[in-house]
Design a protein around this motif. Structure first.
Motif, PDB file in Angstrom:
ATOM      1  N   LEU A 242      34.995  40.608  41.125  1.00 12.15           N
ATOM      2  CA  LEU A 242      34.828  41.061  42.543  1.00 12.15           C
ATOM      3  C   LEU A 242      33.439  41.251  42.851  1.00 12.15           C
ATOM      4  N   ASN A 243      32.885  40.901  43.823  1.00  9.66           N
ATOM      5  CA  ASN A 243      31.560  41.265  44.527  1.00  9.66           C
ATOM      6  C   ASN A 243      31.669  42.454  45.120  1.00  9.66           C
ATOM      7  N   PRO A 244      30.488  43.266  45.330  1.00 11.37           N
ATOM      8  CA  PRO A 244      30.530  44.587  46.133  1.00 11.37           C
ATOM      9  C   PRO A 244      30.800  44.342  47.426  1.00 11.37           C
ATOM     10  N   ASP A 245      30.627  43.201  48.067  1.00  6.76           N
ATOM     11  CA  ASP A 245      31.046  42.964  49.303  1.00  6.76           C
ATOM     12  C   ASP A 245      32.697  42.755  49.398  1.00  6.76           C
ATOM     13  N   GLY A 246      33.420  42.915  48.460  1.00  5.67           N
ATOM     14  CA  GLY A 246      34.670  42.333  48.377  1.00  5.67           C
ATOM     15  C   GLY A 246      35.282  40.865  48.157  1.00  5.67           C
ATOM     16  N   THR A 247      34.175  40.024  48.223  1.00  6.11           N
ATOM     17  CA  THR A 247      34.829  38.584  48.196  1.00  6.11           C
ATOM     18  C   THR A 247      34.777  38.539  46.434  1.00  6.11           C
ATOM     19  N   VAL A 248      35.868  37.454  46.413  1.00  5.72           N
ATOM     20  CA  VAL A 248      36.272  36.896  45.064  1.00  5.72           C
ATOM     21  C   VAL A 248      35.287  35.799  44.352  1.00  5.72           C
ATOM     22  N   ARG A 249      34.672  36.077  43.133  1.00  6.08           N
ATOM     23  CA  ARG A 249      33.924  35.076  42.743  1.00  6.08           C
ATOM     24  C   ARG A 249      34.486  34.438  41.472  1.00  6.08           C
TER      25      ARG A 249
END
Length: 186
Positions: A109-116
């Motif tokens: 999870l990236n800090p902005d809430g997107t999934v990598r």
């Protein structure tokens, strides 16, 4: 034959007057001899007691050294046991015995809430044939490869490749809110 002794004159005469007469004086020597004998006897007894105390300390020291050697050997044996159980292949074998499977591909999870990444579910590899049934299987019942066996901890562990079941709504929130266990000190 022999001449009579000449009278002493000068310094020799003065020294002769200071010296007591040459008669027997055993009364003056008796306390001195007793004092010397008592001092020698007391010294010998003191040396005997000191020697006994040193020997006792020596025996205690050898006993403590033997105990230290035994405890050191036990500590080294325990350390070898810990080292052998900490090796990666031993950890993997123990994890498989507990029903754990290797994880799938991770997702972050990236800090902005997107999934990598692309998360995948961990699946159990095909079971290897074992000559004895699992100790967790119930006695008298034939093990079913598609069934899950509940162990003493209450969690289900697959005994073979089982289809993934949907978690019921009563246990799902409790399972999600529990943090994963961590090992102390690492």
């Amino acid at each position: 034959m022999s001449k009579p002794a000449a009278p002493l004159k000068g310094r020799a005469a003065r020294l002769a007057r200071l010296m007591p007469s040459t008669g027997p004086s055993t009364a003056a020597r008796t306390p001195f001899v007793l004092l010397v004998v008592l001092l020698l006897g007391g010294g010998l007894i003191t040396l005997l007691l000191l020697n006994s105390a040193l020997n006792e300390g020596s025996f205690r020291l050898s006993e403590l050294k033997r105990d230290t050697t035994e405890l050191t050997d036990e500590q080294q044996a325990l350390q070898r046991d810990v080292d052998s159980r900490s090796q990666p292949d031993a950890l993997e074998r123990r994890a498989r015995e507990l029903g754990m499977v290797p994880g799938g591909s991770p997702a972050f999870l990236n800090p902005d809430g997107t999934v990598r990444g692309n998360p995948t579910e961990a699946t159990a590899p095909p079971p290897s044939p074992s000559p004895t049934p699992s100790p967790r299987a119930s006695a008298g019942a034939a093990p079913d490869p598609d069934a899950t066996v509940t162990g003493a901890s209450g969690s289900a562990s697959p005994s073979g490749p089982a289809p993934a079941a949907e978690p019921d709504s009563a246990t799902a929130p409790a399972a999600e809110s529990t943090p994963p266990p961590t090992s102390p000190g690492r």
